[in-house]
Structures are given as structure tokens and as C-alpha cells.
Design a protein around this motif. Sequence first.
Motif, mmCIF file in Angstrom:
data_model
loop_
_atom_site.group_PDB
_atom_site.id
_atom_site.type_symbol
_atom_site.label_atom_id
_atom_site.label_comp_id
_atom_site.label_asym_id
_atom_site.label_seq_id
_atom_site.Cartn_x
_atom_site.Cartn_y
_atom_site.Cartn_z
ATOM 1 N N GLU A 1 -79.862 -15.232 32.786
ATOM 2 C CA GLU A 1 -79.728 -13.826 33.162
ATOM 3 C C GLU A 1 -78.325 -13.331 32.837
ATOM 4 O O GLU A 1 -77.351 -13.779 33.433
ATOM 5 C CB GLU A 1 -79.996 -13.647 34.656
ATOM 6 N N SER A 2 -78.216 -12.433 31.898
ATOM 7 C CA SER A 2 -76.929 -11.875 31.508
ATOM 8 C C SER A 2 -76.523 -10.792 32.511
ATOM 9 O O SER A 2 -77.341 -9.963 32.912
ATOM 10 C CB SER A 2 -77.008 -11.272 30.120
ATOM 11 N N THR A 3 -75.261 -10.795 32.894
ATOM 12 C CA THR A 3 -74.743 -9.759 33.771
ATOM 13 C C THR A 3 -73.859 -8.783 33.006
ATOM 14 O O THR A 3 -73.416 -7.796 33.566
ATOM 15 C CB THR A 3 -73.944 -10.354 34.936
ATOM 16 N N GLY A 4 -73.587 -9.089 31.757
ATOM 17 C CA GLY A 4 -72.779 -8.205 30.951
ATOM 18 C C GLY A 4 -71.297 -8.269 31.247
ATOM 19 O O GLY A 4 -70.510 -7.555 30.679
ATOM 20 N N SER B 1 -76.002 -16.902 34.709
ATOM 21 C CA SER B 1 -75.956 -17.285 33.304
ATOM 22 C C SER B 1 -76.783 -18.543 33.053
ATOM 23 O O SER B 1 -77.525 -18.629 32.072
ATOM 24 C CB SER B 1 -74.508 -17.500 32.870
ATOM 25 N N LEU C 1 -67.385 -14.384 32.318
ATOM 26 C CA LEU C 1 -67.650 -15.547 33.165
ATOM 27 C C LEU C 1 -66.353 -16.123 33.666
ATOM 28 O O LEU C 1 -65.337 -16.035 33.117
ATOM 29 C CB LEU C 1 -68.438 -16.602 32.405
ATOM 30 N N ARG D 1 -71.769 -15.342 38.616
ATOM 31 C CA ARG D 1 -72.015 -15.122 37.190
ATOM 32 C C ARG D 1 -72.469 -16.408 36.512
ATOM 33 O O ARG D 1 -73.346 -16.396 35.647
ATOM 34 C CB ARG D 1 -70.776 -14.549 36.508
ATOM 35 N N GLN D 2 -71.892 -17.519 36.924
ATOM 36 C CA GLN D 2 -72.277 -18.810 36.357
ATOM 37 C C GLN D 2 -73.729 -19.143 36.712
ATOM 38 O O GLN D 2 -74.502 -19.566 35.849
ATOM 39 C CB GLN D 2 -71.351 -19.907 36.860
#
Length: 73
Positions: free
Chosen positions: A67-70, A63, A73, A59-60
Motif C-alpha cells: 500500500e503506497s502512501t505517497g 509499504s 519512508l 509507512r513501513q
Amino acid sequence: MRELLRTNDTVRLSFLRVLLRDAGIEAVVLDQHMSVLEGSAAAIPRRLMVVEADEARARQVLSEAGESTGGPL
């Protein structure tokens, strides 16, 4: 396995997998062959998955690339 995101955008999935691979994180795309069952309508999003131990780092990495993963973090 942990889900990072769902999308029908195969180009984005490929890009995200490369970002993760370059960071040393193995990612798997699930449901990519569902188009055979759905009639190629792209109704079923593909899931980008990583092992639980890599989730926070993945996720980091995404980010930092904008790119957002929703997810958290």
C-alpha cells in the motif's frame, strides 16, 4: 499528528487501519463525517493520521503490505 494519505475509498481506509492496528499502531481517520456537509458527494477525501512517533513505522507497515502512501519512508 501526521497524515499518511488521503482517499475517498472507505473500504481501503478500513483495511489500512486494520493493518496498522495489527502492528500496534493507532490510526485515526479525519474528515469522515464531512459527507454531511458536502451532500454525500465524496468530494472531500478522508485523511489517515498517526502520531508523529509512529509515522515511519506506519509507512513501513503499509509499504510491506503493498500500500503506497505517497510519502517518504
